[in-house]
Design a protein around this motif. Structure first.
Motif, PDB file in Angstrom:
ATOM      1  N   HIS A 102       0.807  -1.222   0.000  1.00  0.00           N
ATOM      2  CA  HIS A 102       0.000   0.000   0.000  1.00  0.00           C
ATOM      3  C   HIS A 102       0.838   1.270   0.000  1.00  0.00           C
ATOM      4  O   HIS A 102       0.453   2.263  -0.618  1.00  0.00           O
ATOM      5  N   PHE A 103       1.975   1.242   0.717  1.00  0.00           N
ATOM      6  CA  PHE A 103       2.774   2.455   0.853  1.00  0.00           C
ATOM      7  C   PHE A 103       4.164   2.064   1.319  1.00  0.00           C
ATOM      8  O   PHE A 103       4.326   1.513   2.402  1.00  0.00           O
ATOM      9  N   ASN A 104       5.163   2.338   0.475  1.00  0.00           N
ATOM     10  CA  ASN A 104       6.539   1.982   0.812  1.00  0.00           C
ATOM     11  C   ASN A 104       7.413   3.219   0.645  1.00  0.00           C
ATOM     12  O   ASN A 104       7.701   3.636  -0.481  1.00  0.00           O
ATOM     13  N   VAL A 105       7.841   3.804   1.757  1.00  0.00           N
ATOM     14  CA  VAL A 105       8.629   5.039   1.685  1.00  0.00           C
ATOM     15  C   VAL A 105       9.992   4.804   1.048  1.00  0.00           C
ATOM     16  O   VAL A 105      10.590   5.740   0.516  1.00  0.00           O
ATOM     17  N   SER A 106      10.478   3.568   1.055  1.00  0.00           N
ATOM     18  CA  SER A 106      11.753   3.268   0.407  1.00  0.00           C
ATOM     19  C   SER A 106      11.642   3.337  -1.120  1.00  0.00           C
ATOM     20  O   SER A 106      12.649   3.435  -1.806  1.00  0.00           O
ATOM     21  N   GLN A 107      10.425   3.303  -1.639  1.00  0.00           N
ATOM     22  CA  GLN A 107      10.189   3.399  -3.080  1.00  0.00           C
ATOM     23  C   GLN A 107       9.722   4.794  -3.491  1.00  0.00           C
ATOM     24  O   GLN A 107       9.247   4.996  -4.606  1.00  0.00           O
ATOM     25  N   LYS A 144       1.782  12.620  -8.779  1.00  0.00           N
ATOM     26  CA  LYS A 144       0.365  12.334  -8.538  1.00  0.00           C
ATOM     27  C   LYS A 144       0.226  11.192  -7.510  1.00  0.00           C
ATOM     28  O   LYS A 144      -0.592  11.267  -6.603  1.00  0.00           O
ATOM     29  N   LYS A 145       1.049  10.161  -7.658  1.00  0.00           N
ATOM     30  CA  LYS A 145       0.989   9.039  -6.737  1.00  0.00           C
ATOM     31  C   LYS A 145       1.481   9.448  -5.347  1.00  0.00           C
ATOM     32  O   LYS A 145       0.935   9.001  -4.339  1.00  0.00           O
ATOM     33  N   LYS A 146       2.504  10.304  -5.286  1.00  0.00           N
ATOM     34  CA  LYS A 146       2.990  10.788  -3.989  1.00  0.00           C
ATOM     35  C   LYS A 146       1.887  11.542  -3.258  1.00  0.00           C
ATOM     36  O   LYS A 146       1.667  11.330  -2.059  1.00  0.00           O
ATOM     37  N   ASP A 147       1.185  12.404  -3.993  1.00  0.00           N
ATOM     38  CA  ASP A 147       0.073  13.151  -3.400  1.00  0.00           C
ATOM     39  C   ASP A 147      -1.001  12.181  -2.907  1.00  0.00           C
ATOM     40  O   ASP A 147      -1.511  12.315  -1.791  1.00  0.00           O
ATOM     41  N   HIS A 148      -1.300  11.184  -3.717  1.00  0.00           N
ATOM     42  CA  HIS A 148      -2.316  10.198  -3.342  1.00  0.00           C
ATOM     43  C   HIS A 148      -1.896   9.402  -2.106  1.00  0.00           C
ATOM     44  O   HIS A 148      -2.712   9.161  -1.210  1.00  0.00           O
ATOM     45  N   LYS A 149      -0.633   8.997  -2.038  1.00  0.00           N
ATOM     46  CA  LYS A 149      -0.144   8.225  -0.890  1.00  0.00           C
ATOM     47  C   LYS A 149      -0.214   9.056   0.391  1.00  0.00           C
ATOM     48  O   LYS A 149      -0.599   8.555   1.451  1.00  0.00           O
ATOM     49  N   LEU A 150       0.153  10.314   0.309  1.00  0.00           N
ATOM     50  CA  LEU A 150       0.072  11.186   1.489  1.00  0.00           C
ATOM     51  C   LEU A 150      -1.377  11.434   1.884  1.00  0.00           C
ATOM     52  O   LEU A 150      -1.702  11.501   3.072  1.00  0.00           O
ATOM     53  N   ASP A 151      -2.258  11.558   0.883  1.00  0.00           N
ATOM     54  CA  ASP A 151      -3.681  11.718   1.161  1.00  0.00           C
ATOM     55  C   ASP A 151      -4.221  10.473   1.873  1.00  0.00           C
ATOM     56  O   ASP A 151      -4.970  10.584   2.852  1.00  0.00           O
ATOM     57  N   GLU A 152      -3.828   9.292   1.404  1.00  0.00           N
ATOM     58  CA  GLU A 152      -4.229   8.047   2.064  1.00  0.00           C
ATOM     59  C   GLU A 152      -3.688   7.974   3.483  1.00  0.00           C
ATOM     60  O   GLU A 152      -4.381   7.513   4.396  1.00  0.00           O
ATOM     61  N   LEU A 153      -2.452   8.421   3.681  1.00  0.00           N
ATOM     62  CA  LEU A 153      -1.850   8.425   5.016  1.00  0.00           C
ATOM     63  C   LEU A 153      -2.707   9.269   5.957  1.00  0.00           C
ATOM     64  O   LEU A 153      -3.050   8.828   7.054  1.00  0.00           O
ATOM     65  N   TRP A 193       1.622  17.622   9.115  1.00  0.00           N
ATOM     66  CA  TRP A 193       2.825  17.477   8.291  1.00  0.00           C
ATOM     67  C   TRP A 193       2.486  16.916   6.901  1.00  0.00           C
ATOM     68  O   TRP A 193       2.940  17.428   5.888  1.00  0.00           O
ATOM     69  N   ALA A 194       1.685  15.847   6.849  1.00  0.00           N
ATOM     70  CA  ALA A 194       1.365  15.206   5.566  1.00  0.00           C
ATOM     71  C   ALA A 194       0.573  16.139   4.663  1.00  0.00           C
ATOM     72  O   ALA A 194       0.835  16.200   3.452  1.00  0.00           O
ATOM     73  N   ASN A 195      -0.370  16.886   5.225  1.00  0.00           N
ATOM     74  CA  ASN A 195      -1.133  17.837   4.410  1.00  0.00           C
ATOM     75  C   ASN A 195      -0.224  18.926   3.858  1.00  0.00           C
ATOM     76  O   ASN A 195      -0.379  19.348   2.705  1.00  0.00           O
TER      77      ASN A 195
END
Length: 152
Positions: free
Chosen positions: A87-92, A99-108, A140-142
């Motif tokens: 679902h979310f791997n910060v190492s990747q 767009k995916k980074k924004d989506h991952k942070l939104d999911e977080l 922080w994430a927002n």
């Protein structure tokens, strides 16, 4: 009574045999989160929260507790880590599009707000995250999401 004894012996044998098979571990050389932390402006406070509550399941390096060596717990922990990385791997992080980074942070943000992350099973064993820590992660994430609002 003999049937109960036979069942218990069979279960013991299965348990012993399970110890011989180990699931693959999430064991990179080191926990590569530098790009994620730099790009999202992780403060020392957020870094501590992430290290204590997120990186074990959401990076390529897990610090395993002693009980992760005992089956069937080892299988359960491995499943949790694989699902977390899926679902979310910060190492990747660098492989993700903006767009995916924004989506991952939104999911977080959504998962933390809804109390879904960190998982209850994780906090039972490793300690809980406070409401103040949750709020700090959300803020922080927002803020970090602002970096990815640019249209690709």
């Amino acid at each position: 009574m003999k049937i109960v004894k036979k069942i218990l012996v069979a279960l013991l044998i299965v348990l012993v045999l399970m110890q011989l098979y180990r699931p693959a571990k999430n064991n990179a050389e080191y926990r590569d989160v530098a790009a994620f932390e730099l790009e999202t402006n992780v403060t020392s406070g957020i870094k501590t929260i992430m290290e204590n509550n997120c990186y074990n399941c959401h990076s390529n390096k897990t610090v395993y507790p002693w009980y992760a060596e005992v089956a069937p717990v080892s299988f359960w922990i491995n499943d949790q880590i694989e699902e977390g990385n899926e679902h979310f791997n910060v190492s990747q992080w660098l492989a993700y599009s903006n767009k995916k980074k924004d989506h991952k942070l939104d999911e977080l943000v959504e998962e933390v707000e809804e109390g879904e992350m960190p998982l209850d099973a994780y906090t039972w064993l490793h300690g809980s995250i406070t409401e103040a820590e949750k709020e700090a992660v959300i803020v922080w994430a927002n803020k970090a999401r602002e970096n990815y609002k640019i249209v690709e």
